[in-house]
Design a protein around this motif. Structure first.
Motif, short mmCIF file in Angstrom:
data_model
loop_
_atom_site.label_atom_id
_atom_site.label_comp_id
_atom_site.label_asym_id
_atom_site.label_seq_id
_atom_site.Cartn_x
_atom_site.Cartn_y
_atom_site.Cartn_z
N GLY A 190 0.81 -1.21 0.00
CA GLY A 190 0.00 0.00 0.00
C GLY A 190 0.83 1.26 0.00
N SER A 191 1.42 1.58 1.16
CA SER A 191 2.06 2.89 1.31
C SER A 191 3.30 3.04 0.44
CB SER A 191 2.41 3.15 2.78
OG SER A 191 3.45 2.31 3.22
N CYS A 192 3.97 1.95 0.11
CA CYS A 192 5.21 2.08 -0.67
C CYS A 192 4.96 2.63 -2.08
CB CYS A 192 5.93 0.74 -0.76
SG CYS A 192 6.77 0.30 0.78
N ARG A 193 3.72 2.47 -2.57
CA ARG A 193 3.41 3.07 -3.88
C ARG A 193 3.53 4.59 -3.81
NH1 ARG A 193 3.54 5.30 -7.73
NH2 ARG A 193 2.04 5.54 -9.44
N ASN A 194 3.20 5.16 -2.65
CA ASN A 194 3.17 6.61 -2.48
C ASN A 194 4.56 7.20 -2.30
OD1 ASN A 194 1.92 9.20 -1.99
ND2 ASN A 194 2.32 8.90 0.19
N ASN A 195 5.51 6.42 -1.76
CA ASN A 195 6.81 7.00 -1.46
C ASN A 195 7.97 6.25 -2.13
OD1 ASN A 195 6.93 4.78 0.50
ND2 ASN A 195 5.81 6.13 1.88
N PHE A 229 -2.74 10.53 -2.60
CA PHE A 229 -2.18 9.70 -3.66
C PHE A 229 -2.15 8.23 -3.29
CE2 PHE A 229 -0.67 13.90 -4.69
CZ PHE A 229 -0.66 13.94 -6.08
N ASP A 230 -2.89 7.85 -2.26
CA ASP A 230 -2.94 6.44 -1.86
C ASP A 230 -3.45 5.58 -3.02
OD1 ASP A 230 -2.08 7.12 0.63
OD2 ASP A 230 -3.88 6.44 1.70
N LEU A 231 -2.83 4.43 -3.16
CA LEU A 231 -3.30 3.46 -4.15
C LEU A 231 -4.67 2.95 -3.73
CD1 LEU A 231 -2.11 1.91 -6.70
CD2 LEU A 231 -1.70 0.04 -5.08
#
Length: 386
Positions: free
Chosen positions: A210-215, A263-265
């Motif tokens: 999840g969060s790694c897509r954003n950063n 910008f969360d997936l």
């Protein structure tokens, strides 16, 4: 794992507030200061016994050790695995990949957040090998002793996924990320198997879905990111081969911080891959305002009959205390999707994913939130089993 056969069971995501004396010891030990091992283990054992008792008193059915001994849910492994060490190159890269697209889009908000300079960001500087099981064995023993006293319905322990470790332990050794993930999966087998063999439910923390897509992967497209997520799930499945799916659950997170999350997936762009993971239960954020609506999206797909959902019906980033009726409403949405037996009420993320002296959600409110979780589950259960 125990399921909601006669009422909605409650759980959380693993980390909980640590007592102040233990915070000091954990931080000192993480810095490399001299800490008496006997004192550390005695303080940890006492903290675990207390935290398990507090969970059961708050009405939590499926409890954990609160990650009492760990400086964070990921970087603790640097004390257990050879090939990991502090490195300034890792710190520089680590701070960069923690910057999310939502922070870049809102620099006036980003200025309120730290530059992550206090985070250690160790580097992988050589071949990985699990070197010392003593800390792992201590954690298992402390939780087993505490559970024997409080007698909760069920017990779980957390461990990080191979994929999320690439974000917090920076690769400076392996020729590419694929090889690095394979190596991480191999060493994490030790913890995964030990937790299950101890009789606990294994929760694998997978913010990399999840969060790694954003950063970390902010410069990729969604399709490119999905290939990375699929690779990470393949590595996770290899690391858990032979472990019963019903003894495992997977936690997906979009970053445990109060911020834009704009910008969360979307969940629908990753949940099909998550369902391919071996763990039976999937823990998702369902109280975060960017994801609270996604129960409706799940109506549009086929949820595998063998999967259990653990929606977060309590937020972990604000000091609002949810009303039990709201909690019951949120539970009901997911029961409508998969039936009451396949829903366990949870929390979006941990309340102490890293040790800090200034917690975002203060201790007393954490316990009030967990009490509201229990009361909401009771309201839902009365409706569902009336």
């Amino acid at each position: 794992m125990k399921l909601s056969t006669d009422r909605i069971l409650t759980t959380h995501t693993g980390s909980l507030p640590r007592p102040k004396p233990l915070i000091d010891l954990v931080l000192r030990k993480d810095r490399g200061d001299a800490v008496d091992d006997k004192e550390f283990e005695a303080e940890t054992a006492q903290a675990v016994e207390s935290i398990v008792a507090q969970q059961t008193a708050s009405g939590v059915d499926i409890v954990s050790d609160g990650e009492m001994s760990k400086p964070s849910y990921t970087t603790y492994i640097r004390h257990r695995v050879d090939g990991i060490a502090p490195d300034p190159r890792a710190s520089e890269k680590g701070r960069d990949i923690m910057v999310g697209r939502d922070l870049l889009a809102h620099p006036d908000f980003a200025g309120r957040r730290s530059n992550f300079s206090a985070m250690p960001f160790p580097g992988c500087v050589g071949p990985l090998r699990y070197k010392d099981r003593s800390a792992l064995e201590h954690d298992l023993a402390h939780l087993k002793a505490a559970a024997a006293k409080s007698k909760p319905a069920d017990v779980f322990m957390t461990a990080p996924s191979p994929g999320i470790l690439t974000r917090f332990i920076i690769n400076l050794h392996y020729p590419n990320e694929d090889k690095y993930v394979e190596a991480l999966a191999e060493v994490m087998k030790v913890e995964f198997k030990a937790i299950v063999d101890a009789g606990f439910v294994l929760q694998i923390d997978c913010p990399d879905l999840g969060s790694c897509r954003n950063n970390q992967y902010r410069d990729l497209s969604d399709d490119e990111f999905r290939k990375i997520a699929a690779r990470n799930i393949e590595a996770l499945n290899a690391a858990t081969e032979g472990l019963p799916p019903e003894k495992m659950r997977l936690h997906i997170c979009w970053g445990n911080y109060e911020g834009p999350h704009s910008f969360d997936l979307p969940l629908l762009k990753i949940i099909d891959l998550a369902f391919k993971a071996r763990p039976q239960a999937i823990s998702i954020e369902a109280a975060n305002p960017r994801h609270d609506h996604e129960w409706e999206d799940l109506k549009t797909i086929k949820i595998p009959d063998d999967k259990v959902l653990i929606p977060g019906v309590i937020d972990s980033t604000t000091n609002f205390i949810e009303h039990p009726k709201l909690v019951a409403q949120r539970i009901g949405r997911y029961v409508d999707l998969v039936g009451r037996e396949r829903v366990i009420a949870g929390v979006d993320c941990g309340f102490g994913t890293a040790v800090r002296t200034d917690p975002i959600v203060v201790d007393s409110i954490v316990w009030a939130k967990l009490k509201a979780l229990s009361e909401g589950a009771e309201i839902a259960s009365k409706r569902l089993w009336s």
